[in-house]
Design an enzyme around this catalytic site. Structure first.
Site, PDB file in Angstrom:
ATOM      1  N   VAL A  10     -19.251  -4.990   2.580  1.00 61.44           N
ATOM      2  CA  VAL A  10     -19.957  -3.877   1.898  1.00 61.44           C
ATOM      3  C   VAL A  10     -20.153  -4.128   0.513  1.00 61.44           C
ATOM      4  O   VAL A  10     -20.582  -3.362  -0.403  1.00 61.44           O
ATOM      5  CB  VAL A  10     -20.155  -2.391   2.446  1.00 61.44           C
ATOM      6  CG1 VAL A  10     -20.322  -2.748   3.348  1.00 61.44           C
ATOM      7  CG2 VAL A  10     -18.786  -2.110   2.589  1.00 61.44           C
TER       8      VAL A  10
ATOM      9  N   TYR B 114       1.013  -1.069   0.232  1.00 66.32           N
ATOM     10  CA  TYR B 114       0.074  -0.340  -0.003  1.00 66.32           C
ATOM     11  C   TYR B 114       0.796   0.883   0.185  1.00 66.32           C
ATOM     12  O   TYR B 114       1.783   1.500   0.614  1.00 66.32           O
ATOM     13  CB  TYR B 114      -0.813  -0.459   1.369  1.00 66.32           C
ATOM     14  CG  TYR B 114      -1.511  -1.445   1.181  1.00 66.32           C
ATOM     15  CD1 TYR B 114      -2.405  -1.915   0.158  1.00 66.32           C
ATOM     16  CD2 TYR B 114      -2.566  -1.403   2.514  1.00 66.32           C
ATOM     17  CE1 TYR B 114      -3.001  -3.457  -0.124  1.00 66.32           C
ATOM     18  CE2 TYR B 114      -3.264  -2.584   2.713  1.00 66.32           C
ATOM     19  CZ  TYR B 114      -3.388  -3.673   1.645  1.00 66.32           C
ATOM     20  OH  TYR B 114      -4.401  -4.819   1.704  1.00 66.32           O
TER      21      TYR B 114
END
Length: 305
Positions: free
Chosen positions: A199, A51
């Protein structure tokens, strides 16, 4: 915040963890989100050397320095940037794992990593060599436990049989129920699921299809066409009259193999909404049955023996 055991380890992780990839490079902004996470009772923070070229690890380590002994820091290894930082190659060799962990420790500003994960994995890897490297790091005290972040069934089966992994990180949501196929195998080996993407890129949130990317509009999401999503999401909301994010997170947490749900947050508001959803009422058996009837019991079709 309730906690669950990670595999058969001594780690007790909060039912929701913070996926740090979405924090960005603004350290001050990231620290406000991490501080809010700590206030909410989150103790599991998931980053990776991939990242932002390691910047994410630096930000996470600095923000958690004052509570280091109270939190569980997880990071990952295997994706290796080239010198120009414009391309990544896969490297699961023992030499690279043992070299990369030292870089991660330095960026995180800590002497040990609580949970070190192989950031992928292919059946073509020398898996025995990779396992040996993780075991050596455990003996040296540089990591406490290890696992894999992989969706490949043949890789998961190999590590479950031949290693001491404590968890497998997999994408898991109402719209992606593929991990359910491996629930019994993982349970038999006392291996937890760390659920990411609960989600489904925001589709299972109050914003529903307004969060759909152009790619989702054109190609749908996994086994669902855009038209199917347009019909399904409101139906789920009508069937269970509670916030959709709560339904989504509680569905994943209803799986006894799940140790923690890792959700990203780009704002404090989003983080607190996720935590509120996790603190909601667990789904009843009737609600779970209704959700399973509405959604597809999809499975992985590739990387199988």
């Amino acid at each position: 915040m309730k906690k669950r055991q990670l595999g058969n380890s001594s780690l007790q992780v909060s039912e929701i963890g913070l996926g740090c990839m979405s924090l960005g490079k603004d350290a001050a902004h990231a620290e406000t989100i991490i501080s809010a996470a700590l206030e909410e009772g989150i103790n599991y923070f998931d980053t990776a050397d991939l990242y932002d070229f390691g910047v994410n690890e630096k930000i996470v380590g600095q923000a958690l320095k004052h509570v280091r002994d109270e939190v569980i820091i997880a990071t990952k290894v295997g994706n290796r940037w080239n010198e120009a930082q414009d391309n990544v190659k896969w490297d699961a060799s023992a030499a690279y794992i043992k070299s990369a962990v030292k870089d991660s420790l330095n960026r995180l500003g800590t002497d040990y990593i609580d949970f070190y994960q192989l950031h992928g994995g292919m059946i073509e890897d020398n898996i025995e060599e990779s396992i040996s490297a993780f075991e050596e790091l455990k003996k040296e005290g540089l990591i406490r436990y290890y696992g894999i972040s992989s969706i490949r069934p043949n890789v998961i089966k190999k590590y479950a049989a031949d290693s001491a992994i404590q968890a497998v990180m997999m994408q898991y949501s109402l719209l992606d129920r593929r991990p359910e196929e491996w629930q019994h195998l993982l349970e038999e080996n006392q291996i937890s699921i760390i659920a990411r993407g609960p989600v489904a890129k925001g589709l299972l949130s109050k914003k529903m299809l307004t969060k759909a990317s152009n790619n989702v509009k054109e190609k749908g999401y996994l086994d669902y066409s855009y038209e199917e999503l347009a019909a399904l999401l409101p139906t789920i909301q009508e069937t269970l009259p509670r916030p959709l994010t709560e339904t989504a997170l509680q569905y994943v947490l209803a799986n006894p193999s799940v140790a923690t749900v890792v959700a990203g947050a780009s704002s404090v508001e989003q983080l607190r909404e996720n935590c509120q959803a996790v603190r909601g009422l667990p789904l009843t058996e009737e609600e779970l049955a209704a959700l399973k009837k509405l959604t597809k019991e999809n499975v992985y079709t590739s990387h199988r023996e």
